[in-house]
Design a protein around this motif. Structure first.
Motif, short mmCIF file in Angstrom:
data_model
loop_
_atom_site.label_atom_id
_atom_site.label_comp_id
_atom_site.label_asym_id
_atom_site.label_seq_id
_atom_site.Cartn_x
_atom_site.Cartn_y
_atom_site.Cartn_z
N VAL A 1 40.26 47.04 49.29
CA VAL A 1 39.31 46.86 48.20
C VAL A 1 40.07 47.05 46.89
CG1 VAL A 1 37.10 47.54 47.17
CG2 VAL A 1 37.49 47.91 49.63
N ILE A 2 39.94 46.07 46.00
CA ILE A 2 40.60 46.16 44.69
C ILE A 2 39.60 46.76 43.71
CG2 ILE A 2 41.69 44.85 42.83
CD1 ILE A 2 42.35 42.69 45.01
N CYS A 3 39.83 48.02 43.34
CA CYS A 3 38.91 48.73 42.44
C CYS A 3 39.52 48.74 41.05
CB CYS A 3 38.66 50.14 42.96
SG CYS A 3 37.83 50.14 44.56
N TYR A 4 39.08 47.80 40.23
CA TYR A 4 39.62 47.64 38.87
C TYR A 4 39.45 48.93 38.06
CZ TYR A 4 39.41 46.31 33.95
OH TYR A 4 39.58 46.27 32.59
N ALA A 5 40.54 49.41 37.49
CA ALA A 5 40.48 50.63 36.66
C ALA A 5 39.87 50.28 35.31
CB ALA A 5 41.87 51.22 36.49
N LEU A 6 38.61 50.57 35.20
CA LEU A 6 37.79 50.13 34.08
C LEU A 6 38.25 50.64 32.72
CD1 LEU A 6 34.37 49.37 34.94
CD2 LEU A 6 34.41 50.79 32.93
N LYS A 7 38.96 51.76 32.71
CA LYS A 7 39.36 52.30 31.41
C LYS A 7 40.30 51.37 30.67
CE LYS A 7 43.31 55.36 32.50
NZ LYS A 7 43.53 55.20 33.95
N ALA A 8 40.97 50.45 31.38
CA ALA A 8 41.87 49.52 30.71
C ALA A 8 41.10 48.59 29.76
CB ALA A 8 42.66 48.70 31.73
N ASN A 9 39.92 48.18 30.19
CA ASN A 9 39.08 47.32 29.36
C ASN A 9 37.68 47.33 29.97
OD1 ASN A 9 37.64 45.16 28.17
ND2 ASN A 9 39.53 44.04 27.74
N GLY A 10 36.78 48.06 29.34
CA GLY A 10 35.45 48.25 29.91
C GLY A 10 34.40 47.30 29.36
N SER A 11 34.83 46.27 28.66
CA SER A 11 33.87 45.33 28.10
C SER A 11 33.13 44.62 29.24
CB SER A 11 34.58 44.32 27.20
OG SER A 11 35.18 45.02 26.13
N LEU A 12 31.81 44.52 29.10
CA LEU A 12 30.99 44.02 30.21
C LEU A 12 31.42 42.63 30.69
CD1 LEU A 12 27.36 45.12 29.21
CD2 LEU A 12 28.86 46.13 30.95
N ALA A 13 31.80 41.77 29.76
CA ALA A 13 32.16 40.40 30.15
C ALA A 13 33.42 40.42 31.04
CB ALA A 13 32.41 39.55 28.92
N VAL A 14 34.34 41.30 30.72
CA VAL A 14 35.58 41.40 31.50
C VAL A 14 35.28 42.00 32.87
CG1 VAL A 14 37.82 42.58 31.64
CG2 VAL A 14 37.09 41.52 29.49
N VAL A 15 34.54 43.11 32.87
CA VAL A 15 34.25 43.79 34.14
C VAL A 15 33.42 42.88 35.04
CG1 VAL A 15 33.31 45.85 35.23
CG2 VAL A 15 34.33 46.02 32.95
N SER A 16 32.43 42.18 34.47
CA SER A 16 31.59 41.36 35.32
C SER A 16 32.33 40.13 35.82
CB SER A 16 30.27 41.00 34.63
OG SER A 16 30.53 40.22 33.51
N THR A 17 33.29 39.61 35.05
CA THR A 17 34.12 38.50 35.56
C THR A 17 34.86 38.96 36.82
OG1 THR A 17 34.43 37.58 33.35
CG2 THR A 17 36.06 36.96 35.00
N LEU A 18 35.40 40.17 36.78
CA LEU A 18 36.13 40.68 37.95
C LEU A 18 35.16 41.03 39.08
CD1 LEU A 18 38.78 42.83 36.05
CD2 LEU A 18 39.18 40.71 37.30
#
Ligand SMILES: *Cc1c(COP(=O)(O)O)cnc(C)c1O
Length: 416
Positions: A54-71
């Motif tokens: 499971v690839i768990c994106y480290a959100l602190k790098a960029n927590g903008s909703l558009a970026v997180v939801s794309t991933l």
């Protein structure tokens, strides 16, 4: 292939000229490439396809909703470090069952929120935190899924502020004490041991520290097995570096090749926590040149972006390439300059003693590799509204965060 390239004389993000974005949204503005996000994620997926992962994106790098939801739409989970990031991850559509909670200072309230949400795993960093989590979970009549963050004591050869796997670091449990702590955790009614975790630092550009660390983590998992402490997963953290200047970091495939011999043998689900390497090269900070200025000894280029927008150069002496948006400048003369912002601090600079194409007042410049630890670290220092953010996808773009207004600066304030 970079999605930031010159076309018809103009630096573009995918199919959209940066000049057009500056005209419509103003500057400074962060611009992200959706194709780069998808490509980076796919590279990790391919690299680890032979093991359950499971690839768990480290959100602190960029927590903008558009970026997180794309991933998240691609299947990513999230590695979070606060209750606020739990909120963002859930809001962006990350399934709770793919969320890992990291960090040395989780509050009991944050533990409760995460337990209520039903997250995948808590990465616990001390005996005290373990006891607190046990207590919180028992009070809720549940068991918290737990991995210990083990400090393997390897030197990641990166900037001291982002090295986390040395014995002197505040992070993790010393590997020599981990066995004992696992045995204690196994006897706690509020805990369920799920795995073991490491994260040795950030912006690592060599494979060797990862290889050393995973070997130590693997040996620990085997010793635990011999003591009948079983687990389902092993979490190798994040930390893979990107290209800012002339670095040659391992690709996700090379990184996987380093880790897989140990991981295959363990036969466990592999959890990954990449941050920077998923989003760093997907963003630029678009800025406009305000003034050129010469003092006795130096030539300055004053731009409208500053340390409050991008603090990495000031904080870590980090290098970001700066490219003129107009390709014609690339063919012109070069000069050595300091690129500085309007903030009233001598530490406010984006580049120092940088040899680059000469740019003129009113030119646009792009500060490259600014997708990670960039907007996420922006502040309102000097009462500067934070920049807008734009997500480009092919020939289309969306303003995914409007520029802050002056009213935003005082929202929440009261004068008694
Ligand atoms: C910051 C962090 C990451 C991500 O690190 P990158 O260098 O951005 O990949 C992963 N895990 C933990 C625990 C972190 O603190």
């Amino acid at each position: 292939m970079s999605q930031f390239a010159y076309r018809s004389g103009e630096l573009c993000c995918e199919g959209v000229p940066l000049r057009r974005l500056a005209d419509t949204t103003g500057t400074p503005t962060y611009v992200y490439s959706a194709a780069t996000l998808r490509d980076s994620y796919a590279a990790y997926e391919r690299a680890f396809r032979e093991v359950p992962h499971v690839i768990c994106y480290a959100l602190k790098a960029n927590g903008s909703l558009a970026v997180v939801s794309t991933l998240a739409r691609l299947g990513a989970g999230a590695d979070i470090v606060s209750g606020g990031e739990l909120f963002l991850a859930l809001r962006a559509g990350v399934p709770p069952g793919k969320i890992i909670f990291s960090g040395v200072g989780k509050t009991r309230e944050e533990m409760r929120e995460a337990l209520k949400a039903g997250i995948l795993q808590f990465n616990v960093e001390s005996a005290s935190e373990l006891a607190a989590l046990d207590e919180v979970a028992r009070a809720m009549g549940t068991r918290a899924p737990v991995a210990l963050r083990v400090n393997p004591d390897v030197d990641p050869q990166t900037h001291p502020y982002i090295a986390t796997g040395l014995r002197t670091s505040k992070f993790g449990v010393p590997i020599a004490e981990a066995l004992q702590l696992y045995e204690r955790a196994a006897g706690m009614d509020g805990l369920r041991i799920t795995g073991a975790q490491m994260h040795i630092g950030s912006q690592l550009t060599k494979a060797a520290p990862f290889a050393d660390a995973v070997a130590r983590l693997g040996a620990l998992v085997k010793s635990l097995r011999e003591r009948s402490v079983e687990m389902q997963s092993v979490d190798v953290g994040g930390g893979l570096g990107i290209v800012y200047d002339a670095e040659t970091p391992p690709s996700p495939a090379e990184y996987a090749a380093t880790l897989l011999p140990v991981l295959r043998e363990l036969g466990l689900t592999v959890l990954l926590e990449p941050g920077r390497s998923l989003v760093g090269e997907a963003g630029v900070l678009l800025s406009r040149v305000l003034y050129r200025k010469t003092t006795g000894a130096k030539q300055f280029v004053v731009v409208d972006a500053a340390m409050n927008d991008l603090i990495r150069p000031s904080l870590y002496q980090a290098y970001h390439a700066i490219r003129p948006v107009s390709e014609a400048r690339m063919a012109g003369p070069t000069e050595t300059v300091d690129v500085v912002g309007p903030v009233c601090e001598s530490g406010d600079f984006l580049a120092r003693e940088r040899t680059m194409p000469r740019v003129e007042e009113n030119d646009l410049v792009a500060v490259m590799s600014a997708g990670a630890y960039a907007f996420a670290m922006a502040s309102n220092y000097n009462a500067r509204p934070r920049p807008a953010e734009v997500l480009v996808d092919g020939d289309r773009y969306t303003i995914v965060r409007r520029r802050e207004t002056f009213e935003d600066l005082v929202a929440g304030e009261t004068v008694p």
